[in-house]
Write an enzyme that holds these catalytic residues in place. Sequence first.
Site, PDB file in Angstrom:
ATOM      1  N   ASP A   1     -12.816  -2.514  -0.080  1.00 24.38           N
ATOM      2  CA  ASP A   1     -12.756  -3.742  -0.876  1.00 24.38           C
ATOM      3  C   ASP A   1     -13.749  -4.805  -0.411  1.00 24.38           C
ATOM      4  O   ASP A   1     -13.679  -5.952  -0.865  1.00 24.38           O
ATOM      5  CB  ASP A   1     -11.331  -4.307  -0.889  1.00 24.38           C
TER       6      ASP A   1
ATOM      7  N   ASP B   1     -14.323  -6.434   2.463  1.00 22.64           N
ATOM      8  CA  ASP B   1     -14.058  -7.551   3.375  1.00 22.64           C
ATOM      9  C   ASP B   1     -14.372  -7.228   4.833  1.00 22.64           C
ATOM     10  O   ASP B   1     -14.394  -8.120   5.674  1.00 22.64           O
ATOM     11  CB  ASP B   1     -12.620  -8.088   3.218  1.00 22.64           C
TER      12      ASP B   1
ATOM     13  N   ASP C   1     -16.189  -1.916   3.846  1.00 24.07           N
ATOM     14  CA  ASP C   1     -15.074  -1.016   3.528  1.00 24.07           C
ATOM     15  C   ASP C   1     -14.775  -0.977   2.038  1.00 24.07           C
ATOM     16  O   ASP C   1     -15.531  -1.513   1.221  1.00 24.07           O
ATOM     17  CB  ASP C   1     -13.832  -1.421   4.326  1.00 24.07           C
TER      18      ASP C   1
ATOM     19  N   LYS D   1     -11.676 -12.422   4.819  1.00 28.16           N
ATOM     20  CA  LYS D   1     -12.799 -11.942   5.606  1.00 28.16           C
ATOM     21  C   LYS D   1     -13.851 -11.423   4.635  1.00 28.16           C
ATOM     22  O   LYS D   1     -13.541 -11.112   3.492  1.00 28.16           O
ATOM     23  CB  LYS D   1     -12.363 -10.895   6.620  1.00 28.16           C
TER      24      LYS D   1
ATOM     25  N   GLU E   1     -11.420 -10.712  13.398  1.00 27.39           N
ATOM     26  CA  GLU E   1     -10.515  -9.715  13.941  1.00 27.39           C
ATOM     27  C   GLU E   1     -11.324  -8.556  14.500  1.00 27.39           C
ATOM     28  O   GLU E   1     -12.426  -8.273  14.030  1.00 27.39           O
ATOM     29  CB  GLU E   1      -9.594  -9.179  12.845  1.00 27.39           C
ATOM     30  N   GLU E   2     -10.721  -7.874  15.473  1.00 29.92           N
ATOM     31  CA  GLU E   2     -11.398  -6.724  16.073  1.00 29.92           C
ATOM     32  C   GLU E   2     -11.622  -5.605  15.069  1.00 29.92           C
ATOM     33  O   GLU E   2     -12.467  -4.751  15.269  1.00 29.92           O
ATOM     34  CB  GLU E   2     -10.597  -6.199  17.274  1.00 29.92           C
ATOM     35  N   SER E   3     -10.835  -5.600  13.993  1.00 31.73           N
ATOM     36  CA  SER E   3     -10.864  -4.516  13.017  1.00 31.73           C
ATOM     37  C   SER E   3     -12.031  -4.689  12.035  1.00 31.73           C
ATOM     38  O   SER E   3     -11.869  -4.480  10.844  1.00 31.73           O
ATOM     39  CB  SER E   3      -9.537  -4.466  12.276  1.00 31.73           C
TER      40      SER E   3
ATOM     41  N   ARG F   1       0.846  -1.211   0.000  1.00 28.85           N
ATOM     42  CA  ARG F   1       0.000   0.000   0.000  1.00 28.85           C
ATOM     43  C   ARG F   1       0.865   1.239   0.000  1.00 28.85           C
ATOM     44  O   ARG F   1       1.757   1.373   0.828  1.00 28.85           O
ATOM     45  CB  ARG F   1      -0.884   0.042   1.246  1.00 28.85           C
TER      46      ARG F   1
ATOM     47  N   THR G   1      -1.998 -10.434  13.748  1.00 23.49           N
ATOM     48  CA  THR G   1      -2.945  -9.619  12.988  1.00 23.49           C
ATOM     49  C   THR G   1      -2.812  -9.863  11.484  1.00 23.49           C
ATOM     50  O   THR G   1      -1.702  -9.922  10.971  1.00 23.49           O
ATOM     51  CB  THR G   1      -2.684  -8.132  13.295  1.00 23.49           C
TER      52      THR G   1
ATOM     53  N   ARG H   1      -1.399   1.371  17.621  1.00 25.98           N
ATOM     54  CA  ARG H   1      -2.722   0.907  18.025  1.00 25.98           C
ATOM     55  C   ARG H   1      -2.640   0.350  19.443  1.00 25.98           C
ATOM     56  O   ARG H   1      -1.749  -0.453  19.751  1.00 25.98           O
ATOM     57  CB  ARG H   1      -3.225  -0.202  17.093  1.00 25.98           C
TER      58      ARG H   1
ATOM     59  N   LYS I   1      -2.611  -6.682  -3.889  1.00 22.82           N
ATOM     60  CA  LYS I   1      -2.440  -7.898  -3.078  1.00 22.82           C
ATOM     61  C   LYS I   1      -2.447  -9.104  -4.002  1.00 22.82           C
ATOM     62  O   LYS I   1      -3.132  -9.103  -5.034  1.00 22.82           O
ATOM     63  CB  LYS I   1      -3.608  -8.091  -2.102  1.00 22.82           C
TER      64      LYS I   1
ATOM     65  N   SER J   1      -7.940  -1.156   0.499  1.00 24.73           N
ATOM     66  CA  SER J   1      -8.951  -1.477   1.504  1.00 24.73           C
ATOM     67  C   SER J   1      -9.633  -0.251   2.112  1.00 24.73           C
ATOM     68  O   SER J   1     -10.258   0.509   1.404  1.00 24.73           O
ATOM     69  CB  SER J   1      -8.301  -2.345   2.576  1.00 24.73           C
ATOM     70  N   HIS J   2      -9.478  -0.058   3.414  1.00 22.42           N
ATOM     71  CA  HIS J   2     -10.197   1.024   4.095  1.00 22.42           C
ATOM     72  C   HIS J   2      -9.482   2.362   3.983  1.00 22.42           C
ATOM     73  O   HIS J   2      -9.963   3.366   4.493  1.00 22.42           O
ATOM     74  CB  HIS J   2     -10.367   0.658   5.574  1.00 22.42           C
TER      75      HIS J   2
HETATM   76  C1  VG1 Z   1      -5.391  -3.618   9.777  1.00 22.80           C
HETATM   77  C2  VG1 Z   1      -6.181  -4.385  10.807  1.00 22.80           C
HETATM   78  C3  VG1 Z   1      -6.061  -5.881  10.570  1.00 22.80           C
HETATM   79  C4  VG1 Z   1      -6.521  -6.188   9.141  1.00 22.80           C
HETATM   80  C5  VG1 Z   1      -5.740  -5.354   8.151  1.00 22.80           C
HETATM   81  C6  VG1 Z   1      -6.218  -5.532   6.733  1.00 22.80           C
HETATM   82  O1  VG1 Z   1      -4.018  -3.947   9.862  1.00 22.80           O
HETATM   83  O2  VG1 Z   1      -5.737  -4.055  12.105  1.00 22.80           O
HETATM   84  O3  VG1 Z   1      -6.813  -6.557  11.533  1.00 22.80           O
HETATM   85  O4  VG1 Z   1      -6.333  -7.546   8.853  1.00 22.80           O
HETATM   86  O5  VG1 Z   1      -5.866  -3.973   8.486  1.00 22.80           O
HETATM   87  O6  VG1 Z   1      -7.556  -5.235   6.615  1.00 22.80           O
HETATM   88  P1  VG1 Z   1      -2.943  -3.034  10.635  1.00 22.80           P
HETATM   89  O7  VG1 Z   1      -1.632  -3.694  10.440  1.00 22.80           O
HETATM   90  O8  VG1 Z   1      -3.041  -1.655  10.049  1.00 22.80           O
HETATM   91  O9  VG1 Z   1      -3.378  -3.005  12.062  1.00 22.80           O
HETATM   92  V1  VG1 Z   1      -8.114  -4.536   5.175  1.00 22.80           V
HETATM   93  O10 VG1 Z   1      -9.828  -4.587   5.205  1.00 22.80           O
HETATM   94  O11 VG1 Z   1      -7.367  -3.013   5.310  1.00 22.80           O
HETATM   95  O12 VG1 Z   1      -7.423  -5.451   3.981  1.00 22.80           O
HETATM   96 CO    CO Z   2     -10.628  -4.352   3.480  1.00 21.26          CO
END
Ligand code: VG1
Ligand code: CO
Length: 543
Positions: free
Chosen positions: A279, A281, A277, A376, A363-365, A20, A344, A496, A124, A111-112
């Site tokens: 993408d 997931d 989000d 996911k 995951e909590e996210s 990214r 994670t 975090r 990816k 993603s987000h």
């Molecule tokens: C974050 C989240 C993690 C998730 C990852 C990808 O990673 O904490 O739980 O799997 O994003 O999600 P990080 O390393 O920034 O904490 V996604 O929907 O951005 O592909």
């Molecule tokens: Co995503």
Amino acid sequence: MTSVATTPYTGQKPGTSGLRKKVSVFQQTHYLENFVQSIFNEATELKGGLMILGGDGRYYNTHAIQTILKMAAAFGVKKVMVGENGLLSTPAVSCLIRKYKAAGGIILSASHNPGGVDGDFGIKFNTANGGPAPTLFTDAVYERSKSINEYQIAEADDIDLNHQHSCSIGNMHIEVIDSVADYADLMEHLFDFKTIKLLFTSGLLSMCFDAMHAVTGPYAREIFGKRLSANPDAVINGVPLEDFGGGHPDPNLAHAEELVARLNAGPTAPGFGAASDGDGDRNMILGRDFFVNPSDSLAIMTANAHLLPGYKLGIRGVARSLPTSRAVDKVAETMGIDCYETPTGWKYFGNLLDDNRITLCGEESFGSGSDHIREKDGIWAVLFWLNLIAVKQQSVEDITRSHWQRYGRHYYTRHDYEAINSEVADELMQNLRTQTTSLTGKEYAGYKVQLCDDFSYSDPVDHSITKNQGIRILFEDESRIVFRLSGTGTEGATLRIYIEKYVTDVTLHDMPTQTALAELIEIANDIADIKKRSGREQPDVIT
Ligand code: VG1
Ligand code: CO
């Protein structure tokens, strides 16, 4: 087919979920090509094989797709299935790889993270099981990117991505496919669409799904609108836009403002709300004026999965990432099934799913999923909840509260300090690391430290070891604090802090989360010296 000379870029190291970077970084000459060629050189199974290709529709998506198609043809990929308009959600790619036995897939998404000319872009690679490539693979791609000196590309016209058809570049066959159909069919197979549909047509429930102008719009319209006959205004922000309408396509209370406002609009508000989000997931689940914490969602799914058609044979085991609350552990314990704790990132669930050790993971996210694919899955989680509401004939809030009543409540929060100086963040983590042994036994405001370590994961299937995955502090009353640095940001470092507290007394289940966790938040700040080191008074985002 031509060979183009190139020189390596530094920093093409994939993070938690792919590579990214800012769009402007990807726009540098040969930047994308270098990384894609490094993937091909590592994923030799793509030669003569089928590849799935698509992205979340953000700026640079179609440009990248056209380039990748020409490079795939030069590499010798036999056939590529690409989503119409270049759109495929991350879970849809995983579904297609598995269904059509592809050798792998490339997903264009950050993603987000925000999109647009000034936003982020990402890429990816998913392997033949449909899941994110494991670290061993991404490390090897990174190594290749450091010494690349040429890439191959076909000299061909751009193909038409805007309608479904077949064509070819050289010997490579291309099929522009319906982005939604195969995925929607899989969902229909897992859940009881007839019963869910009845919820809507009988007027028992209305819903609001916020696609946040990201990839899930077309999926939501087909599934909730057409197949489930939900209320006509069930999908908002349903048209994918290159800049996500200027928004931040992250389904949480801070970024999905419009959805939250609708669900909190009083007695006429929809009974069910959800968002996904960039993408597709992630998922956020809301009831009327009620938020379901993603860690709780995983626990509730685990306790109830056997009620839904796709999971009627029961749950083999579950897994959660380290920072995810231990709500699901309580359910697993009661059910007598295994519960794995992983680092994670979804890639760590792949082996457990492939080895039939787990059925659900999360995951909590705002991520949850099952063995139906290897990513996911946002829409899947929404359907899971809708099916549960239909079976139980209870509101989101009632389902959640009765879960807490039975298993206890895990108050949970995550505090993010975004774009802080990378050196400061590394020092902060290093300082914590040196404290791990001395913290054990110490007491803070009545909370006694039982264990403190830097989480390391030993994969029970391939026995690989992943170290330094986050500092976890476990207290004697089962409270927990976890610290780690994000691996998806594109600016500085993001710290975090994950905080949880387990409360069994039902009369204490109505506190505001930040109040319930106030003491632990203070303790986290004391131990890590966050405010002083980061120079920030407050976290940027609280979820
Ligand atoms: C974050 C989240 C993690 C998730 C990852 C990808 O990673 O904490 O739980 O799997 O994003 O999600 P990080 O390393 O920034 O904490 V996604 O929907 O951005 O592909
Ligand atoms: Co995503």
